[in-house]
Design an enzyme around this catalytic site. Structure first.
Site, PDB file in Angstrom:
ATOM      1  N   HIS A 153       0.835  -1.227   0.000  1.00  0.00           N
ATOM      2  CA  HIS A 153       0.000   0.000   0.000  1.00  0.00           C
ATOM      3  C   HIS A 153       0.862   1.267   0.000  1.00  0.00           C
ATOM      4  CE1 HIS A 153      -3.378  -2.671   1.311  1.00  0.00           C
ATOM      5  NE2 HIS A 153      -2.388  -3.250   1.981  1.00  0.00           N
ATOM      6  N   SER A 274      15.307  22.289 -15.014  1.00  0.00           N
ATOM      7  CA  SER A 274      14.134  23.119 -15.251  1.00  0.00           C
ATOM      8  C   SER A 274      14.598  24.459 -15.784  1.00  0.00           C
ATOM      9  CB  SER A 274      13.372  23.309 -13.951  1.00  0.00           C
ATOM     10  OG  SER A 274      12.608  24.494 -13.998  1.00  0.00           O
ATOM     11  N   LYS A 280      16.206  22.004  -9.815  1.00  0.00           N
ATOM     12  CA  LYS A 280      15.512  20.791 -10.243  1.00  0.00           C
ATOM     13  C   LYS A 280      16.423  19.778 -10.950  1.00  0.00           C
ATOM     14  CE  LYS A 280      11.597  20.003 -10.035  1.00  0.00           C
ATOM     15  NZ  LYS A 280      10.388  20.480 -10.674  1.00  0.00           N
ATOM     16  N   GLU A 287       9.780   9.189 -16.320  1.00  0.00           N
ATOM     17  CA  GLU A 287       8.368   9.549 -16.547  1.00  0.00           C
ATOM     18  C   GLU A 287       7.906   9.098 -17.938  1.00  0.00           C
ATOM     19  OE1 GLU A 287       7.537  13.725 -14.711  1.00  0.00           O
ATOM     20  OE2 GLU A 287       9.652  13.577 -15.167  1.00  0.00           O
TER      21      GLU A 287
END
Ligand code: ARG
Length: 455
Positions: A153, A274, A280, A287
């Protein structure tokens, strides 16, 4: 193109919707290989002369070299790769080119070309997957006894080893490898020679072409062979499952590389910055890998939908099979290469992993097990006592090993000093020696097995 039967050419829009040359040119090599085998067979069976067959086979090599050199002029009016190649062959060698299509149809030709193309892709996947598995095995070996939280979970469950977690993915990708191998074995029957749908009256030798093109045997039923696209669906299904595995690993890498987790550091080579936030390091590759299943499963659903309810045998609907498979195969190969690179380069953060493993009461199960084996409590009671101790630790804002013996004994008088041995995460993982369990020794022997299994 169709000679005598037609008076008018097609409408320009008809030509646009009908043509597949914009994409099926990717099967040029397979088309030419198939035609060369067909020509050799036509000569061996006496259907065309040796001289004509030789001219055809040589001419086809010239066509291939033109396509490979990028000098070939593809024509939409000629519809597809099959007609484009044949038309150019006619320009090159003249009349004998007209004999190539004896005992053959574009229906078995396209079934052949596409099958060989998909077979190549299955081979490419079988080639790429061991590299990814090897990268995971390398990670597992380096961190065989590194401790991290195991989750259910996405809540801390029990400590596990980094190596064990890496090898979980090795298992998944190895099953994928098996699926591509199985699909390849099943697809390896040759449709060439089934002609339009019914077979042919010419004395062809289908064993000969099947063998020349690397197939195990000719397909047994002509109606099935020209209309079967199972091989593409099976490839897409294997690709979808593989992409699903990639997406799960990718998702973990996205989570793990976040500032909140810091379990892994992805290398610069697999991260992006970024344009506005200088701090970043975005896990873009991970992704994108998480997303690739969308395309690949999309292709799978699209082809199922195209094939659903199609009557035997060939229908032009089936021309819609290729772009989906091309895109899915390209996506999968790129994804496998990217994941292999990212996994090889990533740096697991041992301290962060261990710190996380030690928090969240991850050894509560070890405490309950200790109460069963050392204090002879029934497991249900042990579970209850442990729950009370977790609540106590939580109230105090500490972890289980920080409780005093007195506090422990308040919860149950049978608890002794020995309990502290099982509250540490290293002892916890070391105790999970059941077959398939997370113990570092298990990981090491699995690493050894993988080294033997991998090519
Ligand atoms: N371009 C066609 C395809 O991709 C080739 C087969 C065409 N056959 C036919 N009878 N129209 O499926």
């Amino acid at each position: 193109m169709w000679g005598g039967r037609f008076q008018e050419g097609p409408d320009a829009i008809m030509e646009a919707i009908n043509a597949s040359i914009g994409f099926d040119r990717r099967m040029a090599r397979q088309d030419i290989e198939g035609s060369r085998a067909h020509a050799a067979m036509l000569a061996a069976t006496g259907i065309v002369s040796d001289k004509d067959a030789e001219a055809i086979r040589e001419g086809l090599l010239t066509v291939l070299s033109e396509i490979e050199a990028g000098t070939f002029q593809f024509s939409t009016a000629l519809e597809d790769i099959h007609m484009n190649v044949e038309a150019r062959l006619t320009e090159l060698i003249g009349a004998p080119a007209g004999r190539l299509h004896t005992a053959r149809s574009r229906n078995d030709q396209v079934a052949l070309d596409f099958r060989m193309w998909v077979r190549d892709q299955a081979d490419a996947a079988v080639d790429a997957l061991p590299r990814l598995i090897a990268a995971l095995v390398d990670q597992a070996e380096a961190g065989a006894d590194w401790v991290m939280p195991g989750f259910t979970h996405l809540q801390t469950a029990q400590p596990v080893t980094w190596g064990h977690h890496m090898l979980a993915y090795a298992e998944m990708f190895h099953r994928d490898l098996g699926r591509f191998r199985d699909a390849r074995a099943r697809m390896n029957e040759c449709p060439l020679g089934t002609a339009a749908l019914a077979g042919t009256s010419f004395p062809i030798d289908r064993e000969m072409t099947a063998k020349a093109l690397g197939f195990d045997r000719p397909a047994a039923n002509s109606l099935d062979a020209v209309s079967d696209r199972d091989f593409a669906l099976e490839f897409l299904s294997a690709a979808s499952i593989c992409a699903m595995h990639l997406s799960r690993l990718a998702e973990e890498l996205v989570i793990w590389s976040s500032a909140q987790f810091r379990f892994v550091r992805l290398s610069d080579r697999w991260s992006t910055g970024s344009s506005i936030m200088p701090q970043k390091r975005n896990p873009d590759a991970a992704e994108l890998l998480r997303a690739k299943l969308g395309r690949i499963l999309g292709a799978n659903v699209a082809l199922f939908t195209v094939m659903k309810g199609l009557p035997l045998t060939y229908s032009k609907d089936m021309q819609e099979d290729k772009e989906q498979v091309f895109d899915a195969a390209d996506s999968l190969m790129l994804a496998l290469a990217a994941m292999t690179g990212m996994v090889s380069d990533m740096a697991p953060q041992r301290e962060a992993l261990e710190a996380a493993a030690s928090s969240g009461f991850s050894t509560a199960t070890d405490l309950a097990d200790w109460l069963v084996s050392e204090a002879d409590l029934p497991f249900r009671e042990a579970h209850h006592v442990t729950g009370a101790l977790v609540a106590k630790a939580e109230a105090r804002g500490c972890d289980l090993p920080d409780l005093s013996l007195e506090e422990m004994q308040d919860a149950h008088p049978a608890i002794t000093e020995g309990v502290f041995d099982v509250l540490g995460v290293h002892n916890s993982v070391a105790s999970r020696t059941s077959y398939g369990g997370t113990a570092p020794d298990n990981v090491r022997s699995q690493v050894k097995r993988w080294r033997e299994v991998l090519p």
